[in-house]
Design an enzyme around this catalytic site. Structure first.
Site, PDB file in Angstrom:
ATOM      1  N   ARG A 179     -14.487  13.147   9.076  1.00 53.14           N
ATOM      2  CA  ARG A 179     -12.937  13.676   9.688  1.00 53.14           C
ATOM      3  C   ARG A 179     -12.700  14.728   8.641  1.00 53.14           C
ATOM      4  O   ARG A 179     -12.186  15.721   8.924  1.00 53.14           O
ATOM      5  CB  ARG A 179     -11.877  12.640   9.572  1.00 53.14           C
ATOM      6  CG  ARG A 179     -11.999  11.800  10.788  1.00 53.14           C
ATOM      7  CD  ARG A 179     -11.287  10.484  10.515  1.00 53.14           C
ATOM      8  NE  ARG A 179      -9.806  10.734  10.161  1.00 53.14           N
ATOM      9  CZ  ARG A 179      -9.135  10.238   9.600  1.00 53.14           C
ATOM     10  NH1 ARG A 179      -9.516   8.988   9.005  1.00 53.14           N
ATOM     11  NH2 ARG A 179      -7.896  10.364   9.266  1.00 53.14           N
ATOM     12  N   ASP A 234     -15.175   2.942   8.349  1.00 50.02           N
ATOM     13  CA  ASP A 234     -14.008   3.888   7.790  1.00 50.02           C
ATOM     14  C   ASP A 234     -14.402   4.813   6.845  1.00 50.02           C
ATOM     15  O   ASP A 234     -14.125   6.211   6.951  1.00 50.02           O
ATOM     16  CB  ASP A 234     -12.753   2.982   7.318  1.00 50.02           C
ATOM     17  CG  ASP A 234     -11.690   3.927   6.914  1.00 50.02           C
ATOM     18  OD1 ASP A 234     -11.146   4.809   7.573  1.00 50.02           O
ATOM     19  OD2 ASP A 234     -11.530   3.929   5.481  1.00 50.02           O
ATOM     20  N   HIS A 282       0.973  -1.225   0.037  1.00 46.20           N
ATOM     21  CA  HIS A 282      -0.142   0.013  -0.033  1.00 46.20           C
ATOM     22  C   HIS A 282       0.927   1.117  -0.127  1.00 46.20           C
ATOM     23  O   HIS A 282       1.634   1.292   0.656  1.00 46.20           O
ATOM     24  CB  HIS A 282      -0.867   0.054   0.988  1.00 46.20           C
ATOM     25  CG  HIS A 282      -1.795   1.155   1.351  1.00 46.20           C
ATOM     26  ND1 HIS A 282      -2.700   1.467   0.558  1.00 46.20           N
ATOM     27  CD2 HIS A 282      -1.528   2.383   2.040  1.00 46.20           C
ATOM     28  CE1 HIS A 282      -3.508   2.630   0.806  1.00 46.20           C
ATOM     29  NE2 HIS A 282      -2.684   3.305   1.456  1.00 46.20           N
ATOM     30  N   SER A 298      -7.128   3.686   9.670  1.00 45.76           N
ATOM     31  CA  SER A 298      -7.987   3.858   8.643  1.00 45.76           C
ATOM     32  C   SER A 298      -7.524   3.004   7.289  1.00 45.76           C
ATOM     33  O   SER A 298      -8.110   2.044   6.732  1.00 45.76           O
ATOM     34  CB  SER A 298      -8.107   5.329   8.130  1.00 45.76           C
ATOM     35  OG  SER A 298      -8.438   5.368   6.726  1.00 45.76           O
ATOM     36  N   LYS A 352      -8.453  -1.247   5.886  1.00 45.60           N
ATOM     37  CA  LYS A 352      -8.685  -1.533   4.544  1.00 45.60           C
ATOM     38  C   LYS A 352      -7.855  -3.007   3.842  1.00 45.60           C
ATOM     39  O   LYS A 352      -8.358  -3.662   3.354  1.00 45.60           O
ATOM     40  CB  LYS A 352      -8.805  -0.463   3.585  1.00 45.60           C
ATOM     41  CG  LYS A 352      -9.717   0.596   3.843  1.00 45.60           C
ATOM     42  CD  LYS A 352      -9.824   1.754   3.235  1.00 45.60           C
ATOM     43  CE  LYS A 352      -9.090   2.736   3.962  1.00 45.60           C
ATOM     44  NZ  LYS A 352      -9.120   4.270   3.407  1.00 45.60           N
TER      45      LYS A 352
HETATM   46  N1  URA Z   1      -5.710   7.448   3.597  1.00 45.69           N
HETATM   47  C1  URA Z   1      -6.951   6.689   4.239  1.00 45.69           C
HETATM   48  O1  URA Z   1      -6.870   5.875   3.696  1.00 45.69           O
HETATM   49  N2  URA Z   1      -7.226   6.970   5.331  1.00 45.69           N
HETATM   50  C2  URA Z   1      -6.934   8.372   5.988  1.00 45.69           C
HETATM   51  O2  URA Z   1      -7.335   8.559   7.276  1.00 45.69           O
HETATM   52  C3  URA Z   1      -5.718   8.934   5.420  1.00 45.69           C
HETATM   53  C4  URA Z   1      -5.271   8.701   4.188  1.00 45.69           C
END
Ligand code: URA
Ligand code: CA
Length: 434
Positions: A168, A161, A82, A183, A187
């Site tokens: 946010r 999320d 990632h 976050s 994922k």
């Molecule tokens: N990328 C994400 O997937 N989540 C965040 O909180 C910030 C960047």
């Protein structure tokens, strides 16, 4: 449990229990906890931070809010990669086939999303016929056969999320290390990764502008991995200028082809080898990073890396000939050169601006409804440290729609800083966090 009590507890700097975190996330996910209470909670976390244990609990709670992808039919340890996001980051397109040559399963779920250029799937769809729509069963089969497949994300992963991230975004609570770390990690884990290799970018083209912040984020994610039993390694890398030279979709496929053939830009090649070597050790095929890297270098030299890309493309109904003849990939109507007006040395390239320029030409999406033009983008000819003379071409715009051409030309020139003294480019690999 009482929502107000939990908000107050965090506000006052105390540590929340697993049950309290679960309560907040599941309550928010189902709608029992309203936005205004979740906003207050997010601000309390923003101000007070979270322990490693709380961050891991938050990650697991978000995973529990949705489906998890079952990749158990795939043999071997699945290592996912990632990137926290940059400009013109072709790395996945290079890394996936490269790592697959070593026989480790690359099972990538990818999205389209918004951004300066398309996501990995959009880039791959530059190739005629390439399809990413399939069931998990077929996807698993392809990975077992070819060690590599990429599919579009269909499952409802981490809905909590998604909802929290949107909240946010409008409550000034995005840039909190525990919130970002959980976050991202939620994922990846929900997508079925056994082990995770993170590329945490730093510099003005990145989410984390300061290196110290990028390192803290990397450490927080590696720590989550430890707590939840998914080994995680993070490479902190430079994004103070665009990576590689191509920013777009088809031209990034071409850049990936060049790199797999050993003729790619130095920075993209190096980052791919570093990340790839760590992925091989995470897969437990290698214990030694240097030996793993050597194996990848050999795969580039002997042509098997490029061969793997062809196999991957063919496996998903793409036209292999376009890999051998990249000139058959979508081409723009015009290629327009951008010439620098003064002589000197390139001391900076504002990555974010170059990304915006690519998007203006049609390479990315501003809204979900926007269509991507696979043929357009920007090719940079000069990078930080290069000498330039007045009249030199610093970039080429790949253009179909001419609406923004003059604006892009102006902004590209502004994105370059030219000075009389030579500077050495910022170090590409800042550190490895394990
Ligand atoms: N990328 C994400 O997937 N989540 C965040 O909180 C910030 C960047
Ligand atoms: Ca690139």
């Amino acid at each position: 449990m009482n929502t107000v009590e939990i908000i107050r507890k965090k506000r006052d700097g105390h540590v929340l229990t697993t049950a309290e975190i679960d309560y907040m996330i599941s309550g928010y996910s189902t709608g029992e906890i309203p936005d205004y209470q979740m906003s207050a909670w997010a601000m309390a976390v923003f101000n007070q931070g979270m322990t490693a244990k709380e961050t891991a609990d938050l990650t697991m709670a978000m995973i529990a809010s949705g489906e998890q992808v079952d990749l158990s039919q795939i043999q071997g340890i699945k290592v996912d990669k990632h990137s926290t996001g940059g400009v013109g980051d072709t790395t996945t397109l290079v890394l996936a086939p490269l790592v697959a040559t070593a026989g480790i399963p690359v099972a990538k779920l990818s999205g389209r999303g918004l951004g300066h250029t398309g996501g990995t799937i959009d880039k791959l769809e530059s190739i005629t016929g390439f399809s990413t729509e399939m069931e998990i069963a077929r996807f698993s089969e392809l990975v077992n056969e070819n060690q590599i497949a990429v599919m579009g994300q269909t499952a409802n992963l981490t809905p909590a999320d998604k909802k929290l991230y949107a909240l946010r975004d409008v409550t000034a609570t995005v840039d909190s290390i525990p919130l970002i770390a959980s976050s991202i990690m939620s994922k990846k884990i929900a997508a079925g990764a056994d082990a995770i290799c993170l590329d945490v970018k730093t510099g003005d083209g990145a989410f984390m502008k300061e290196e110290a912040d990028a390192i803290r984020l990397a450490e927080a994610m590696v720590e989550i991995g430890k707590h939840v039993g998914r080994t995680t390694i993070a490479v902190v890398s430079d994004m103070s200028q665009p990576l590689g030279k191509a920013i777009g979709n088809a031209i990034e496929i071409e850049e990936a082809i060049d790199t797999l053939a050993g003729k790619g830009p130095e920075d993209l090649t190096e980052l791919s080898l570093v990340l790839g070597a760590h992925m091989l050790t995470l897969s437990q095929k290698y214990t030694d990073v240097a030996k793993a890297r050597e194996a990848l270098e050999i795969a580039i030299q002997n042509g098997s890396a490029l061969e793997k890309l062809k196999q991957f493309v063919a496996g998903q109904n793409g036209d292999q000939d376009q890999i051998e003849h990249p000139e058959q990939l979508p081409q723009p109507q015009q290629k327009i050169e951008v010439k620098i007006e003064k002589s000197g040395y390139v001391t900076g390239i504002f990555a974010e601006e170059v990304g915006v320029c690519a998007m203006l030409l049609g390479a990315g999406r501003r809204t979900k409804e926007d269509e991507i033009d696979h043929a357009v983008g920007i090719r940079l000819h000069k990078k930080v440290g290069d000498e330039v003379k007045a009249g030199d071409v610093i970039a080429t715009m790949y253009v179909n729609d001419t609406q923004y051409v003059s604006e892009v030309q102006e902004r590209l020139l502004q994105a370059y800083t030219i000075a009389d003294v030579h500077v050495t480019p910022a170090k590409l690999i800042r550190c490895i966090v394990t």
